[in-house]
Scaffold this motif. Sequence first.
Motif, PDB file in Angstrom:
ATOM      1  N   GLN A  51       0.828  -1.206   0.000  1.00 44.39           N
ATOM      2  CA  GLN A  51       0.000   0.000   0.000  1.00 44.39           C
ATOM      3  C   GLN A  51       0.866   1.261   0.000  1.00 44.39           C
ATOM      4  OE1 GLN A  51      -2.216  -0.996   3.547  1.00 44.39           O
ATOM      5  NE2 GLN A  51      -4.075  -1.475   2.354  1.00 44.39           N
ATOM      6  N   GLN A  52       1.964   1.243   0.760  1.00 44.23           N
ATOM      7  CA  GLN A  52       2.875   2.391   0.769  1.00 44.23           C
ATOM      8  C   GLN A  52       3.468   2.611  -0.616  1.00 44.23           C
ATOM      9  OE1 GLN A  52       5.789   1.819   3.854  1.00 44.23           O
ATOM     10  NE2 GLN A  52       4.459   2.676   5.426  1.00 44.23           N
ATOM     11  N   LEU A  53       3.885   1.534  -1.265  1.00 41.87           N
ATOM     12  CA  LEU A  53       4.439   1.633  -2.609  1.00 41.87           C
ATOM     13  C   LEU A  53       3.410   2.213  -3.572  1.00 41.87           C
ATOM     14  CD1 LEU A  53       6.720   1.144  -4.622  1.00 41.87           C
ATOM     15  CD2 LEU A  53       5.855  -1.188  -4.900  1.00 41.87           C
ATOM     16  N   ALA A  54       2.186   1.703  -3.514  1.00 39.73           N
ATOM     17  CA  ALA A  54       1.120   2.217  -4.390  1.00 39.73           C
ATOM     18  C   ALA A  54       0.864   3.697  -4.121  1.00 39.73           C
ATOM     19  CB  ALA A  54      -0.159   1.405  -4.191  1.00 39.73           C
ATOM     20  N   HIS A  55       0.895   4.099  -2.860  1.00 37.38           N
ATOM     21  CA  HIS A  55       0.677   5.504  -2.499  1.00 37.38           C
ATOM     22  C   HIS A  55       1.767   6.394  -3.098  1.00 37.38           C
ATOM     23  CE1 HIS A  55      -0.410   8.970  -0.030  1.00 37.38           C
ATOM     24  NE2 HIS A  55       0.871   9.079   0.272  1.00 37.38           N
ATOM     25  N   VAL A  56       3.030   5.994  -2.903  1.00 35.89           N
ATOM     26  CA  VAL A  56       4.155   6.791  -3.408  1.00 35.89           C
ATOM     27  C   VAL A  56       4.141   6.840  -4.930  1.00 35.89           C
ATOM     28  CG1 VAL A  56       6.673   6.874  -3.610  1.00 35.89           C
ATOM     29  CG2 VAL A  56       5.619   6.491  -1.397  1.00 35.89           C
ATOM     30  N   VAL A  57       3.892   5.716  -5.564  1.00 34.51           N
ATOM     31  CA  VAL A  57       3.845   5.686  -7.031  1.00 34.51           C
ATOM     32  C   VAL A  57       2.755   6.633  -7.522  1.00 34.51           C
ATOM     33  CG1 VAL A  57       3.336   4.264  -9.050  1.00 34.51           C
ATOM     34  CG2 VAL A  57       4.837   3.382  -7.265  1.00 34.51           C
ATOM     35  N   GLY A  58       1.603   6.612  -6.890  1.00 30.93           N
ATOM     36  CA  GLY A  58       0.515   7.518  -7.286  1.00 30.93           C
ATOM     37  C   GLY A  58       0.920   8.975  -7.161  1.00 30.93           C
ATOM     38  N   LEU A  59       1.584   9.327  -6.072  1.00 35.08           N
ATOM     39  CA  LEU A  59       2.044  10.708  -5.885  1.00 35.08           C
ATOM     40  C   LEU A  59       3.070  11.090  -6.949  1.00 35.08           C
ATOM     41  CD1 LEU A  59       2.552  10.901  -2.005  1.00 35.08           C
ATOM     42  CD2 LEU A  59       0.702  11.927  -3.340  1.00 35.08           C
ATOM     43  N   LYS A  60       4.034  10.198  -7.180  1.00 38.26           N
ATOM     44  CA  LYS A  60       5.111  10.476  -8.137  1.00 38.26           C
ATOM     45  C   LYS A  60       4.582  10.649  -9.551  1.00 38.26           C
ATOM     46  CE  LYS A  60       9.029   9.956  -5.762  1.00 38.26           C
ATOM     47  NZ  LYS A  60      10.341  10.482  -5.965  1.00 38.26           N
ATOM     48  N   MET A  61       3.620   9.831  -9.935  1.00 37.92           N
ATOM     49  CA  MET A  61       3.139   9.850 -11.315  1.00 37.92           C
ATOM     50  C   MET A  61       2.368  11.129 -11.650  1.00 37.92           C
ATOM     51  SD  MET A  61       4.646   7.264 -12.338  1.00 37.92           S
ATOM     52  CE  MET A  61       4.120   6.837 -13.954  1.00 37.92           C
ATOM     53  N   LYS A  62       1.862  11.830 -10.653  1.00 34.77           N
ATOM     54  CA  LYS A  62       1.142  13.070 -10.945  1.00 34.77           C
ATOM     55  C   LYS A  62       1.860  14.325 -10.438  1.00 34.77           C
ATOM     56  CE  LYS A  62      -1.987  12.157  -7.116  1.00 34.77           C
ATOM     57  NZ  LYS A  62      -3.334  11.829  -6.737  1.00 34.77           N
ATOM     58  N   ALA A  63       3.052  14.136  -9.863  1.00 36.55           N
ATOM     59  CA  ALA A  63       3.797  15.267  -9.301  1.00 36.55           C
ATOM     60  C   ALA A  63       4.479  16.089 -10.386  1.00 36.55           C
ATOM     61  CB  ALA A  63       4.836  14.760  -8.307  1.00 36.55           C
ATOM     62  N   LYS A  64       4.613  17.370 -10.095  1.00 36.90           N
ATOM     63  CA  LYS A  64       5.399  18.278 -10.942  1.00 36.90           C
ATOM     64  C   LYS A  64       6.794  18.355 -10.344  1.00 36.90           C
ATOM     65  CE  LYS A  64       1.398  20.952 -12.226  1.00 36.90           C
ATOM     66  NZ  LYS A  64       0.710  22.202 -12.220  1.00 36.90           N
ATOM     67  N   ALA A  65       7.686  19.060 -11.014  1.00 35.76           N
ATOM     68  CA  ALA A  65       9.031  19.274 -10.482  1.00 35.76           C
ATOM     69  C   ALA A  65       8.920  19.950  -9.115  1.00 35.76           C
ATOM     70  CB  ALA A  65       9.849  20.133 -11.444  1.00 35.76           C
ATOM     71  N   LEU A  66       9.797  19.588  -8.209  1.00 40.38           N
ATOM     72  CA  LEU A  66       9.800  20.179  -6.863  1.00 40.38           C
ATOM     73  C   LEU A  66      10.404  21.580  -6.911  1.00 40.38           C
ATOM     74  CD1 LEU A  66      11.065  17.051  -4.881  1.00 40.38           C
ATOM     75  CD2 LEU A  66       8.701  17.849  -5.146  1.00 40.38           C
ATOM     76  N   ASP A  67       9.956  22.433  -6.012  1.00 39.76           N
ATOM     77  CA  ASP A  67      10.444  23.798  -5.928  1.00 39.76           C
ATOM     78  C   ASP A  67      10.500  24.176  -4.456  1.00 39.76           C
ATOM     79  OD1 ASP A  67      10.885  26.561  -5.958  1.00 39.76           O
ATOM     80  OD2 ASP A  67       9.490  26.922  -7.596  1.00 39.76           O
ATOM     81  N   PRO A  68      11.668  24.549  -3.946  1.00 34.80           N
ATOM     82  CA  PRO A  68      11.751  24.886  -2.527  1.00 34.80           C
ATOM     83  C   PRO A  68      11.041  26.188  -2.157  1.00 34.80           C
ATOM     84  CG  PRO A  68      13.858  25.286  -3.581  1.00 34.80           C
ATOM     85  CD  PRO A  68      12.970  24.631  -4.603  1.00 34.80           C
ATOM     86  N   GLY A  69      10.705  27.002  -3.140  1.00 37.44           N
ATOM     87  CA  GLY A  69       9.926  28.201  -2.861  1.00 37.44           C
ATOM     88  C   GLY A  69      10.703  29.495  -2.996  1.00 37.44           C
ATOM     89  N   PRO A  70       9.982  30.616  -2.937  1.00 40.27           N
ATOM     90  CA  PRO A  70      10.573  31.924  -3.197  1.00 40.27           C
ATOM     91  C   PRO A  70      11.573  32.405  -2.153  1.00 40.27           C
ATOM     92  CG  PRO A  70       8.275  32.146  -2.532  1.00 40.27           C
ATOM     93  CD  PRO A  70       8.545  30.675  -2.685  1.00 40.27           C
ATOM     94  N   GLY A  71      11.736  31.717  -1.049  1.00 38.30           N
ATOM     95  CA  GLY A  71      12.699  32.138  -0.040  1.00 38.30           C
ATOM     96  C   GLY A  71      14.133  31.749  -0.380  1.00 38.30           C
ATOM     97  N   PHE A  72      14.333  31.151  -1.543  1.00 37.82           N
ATOM     98  CA  PHE A  72      15.661  30.697  -1.960  1.00 37.82           C
ATOM     99  C   PHE A  72      16.069  31.390  -3.253  1.00 37.82           C
ATOM    100  CE2 PHE A  72      13.835  27.377   0.634  1.00 37.82           C
ATOM    101  CZ  PHE A  72      14.859  27.129   1.528  1.00 37.82           C
ATOM    102  N   PRO A  73      17.369  31.509  -3.511  1.00 37.90           N
ATOM    103  CA  PRO A  73      17.833  32.143  -4.754  1.00 37.90           C
ATOM    104  C   PRO A  73      17.280  31.419  -5.986  1.00 37.90           C
ATOM    105  CG  PRO A  73      19.678  31.807  -3.245  1.00 37.90           C
ATOM    106  CD  PRO A  73      18.494  31.090  -2.658  1.00 37.90           C
ATOM    107  N   ASP A  74      16.971  32.203  -7.011  1.00 32.54           N
ATOM    108  CA  ASP A  74      16.391  31.643  -8.233  1.00 32.54           C
ATOM    109  C   ASP A  74      17.258  30.552  -8.855  1.00 32.54           C
ATOM    110  OD1 ASP A  74      14.163  33.258  -7.997  1.00 32.54           O
ATOM    111  OD2 ASP A  74      14.915  34.786  -9.383  1.00 32.54           O
TER     112      ASP A  74
END
Length: 114
Positions: A51-74
């Motif tokens: 179930q954990q594997l299925a959960h992570v795979v589901g998240l990964k398959m619809k995720a966009k590139a990660l972004d730490p946010g505007p508090g970090f240098p471009d």
Amino acid sequence: MNGTPAYMAPETFGGNPTGELLDIYALGQALHESLTGEVAFPQPEGLTTTQQLAHVVGLKMKAKALDPGPGFPDDLREVVRRSTEPQPAKRIATMRMFADALAGGKLPPMQGAS
């Protein structure tokens, strides 16, 4: 399948692993988590391993590139985004490019970007 599913590149789950790009994805995700202090793909407790594997795979398959946010240098945000790009062809291509970008070098334009 070898590795921790939460850190595997999305293409791993589709049967299309591509060498160094897998490591670049995992390193970019670890960098994101180091900067934000948050796990990008948390695994809920109380689930079986399957179930954990299925959960992570589901998240990964619809995720966009990660972004730490505007508090970090471009430039740093771009390294994280480009290294965790779900489409391997758009990801940072080599570890040398990743390291150079972290040292202040510029990344080449993303393939397929207009």
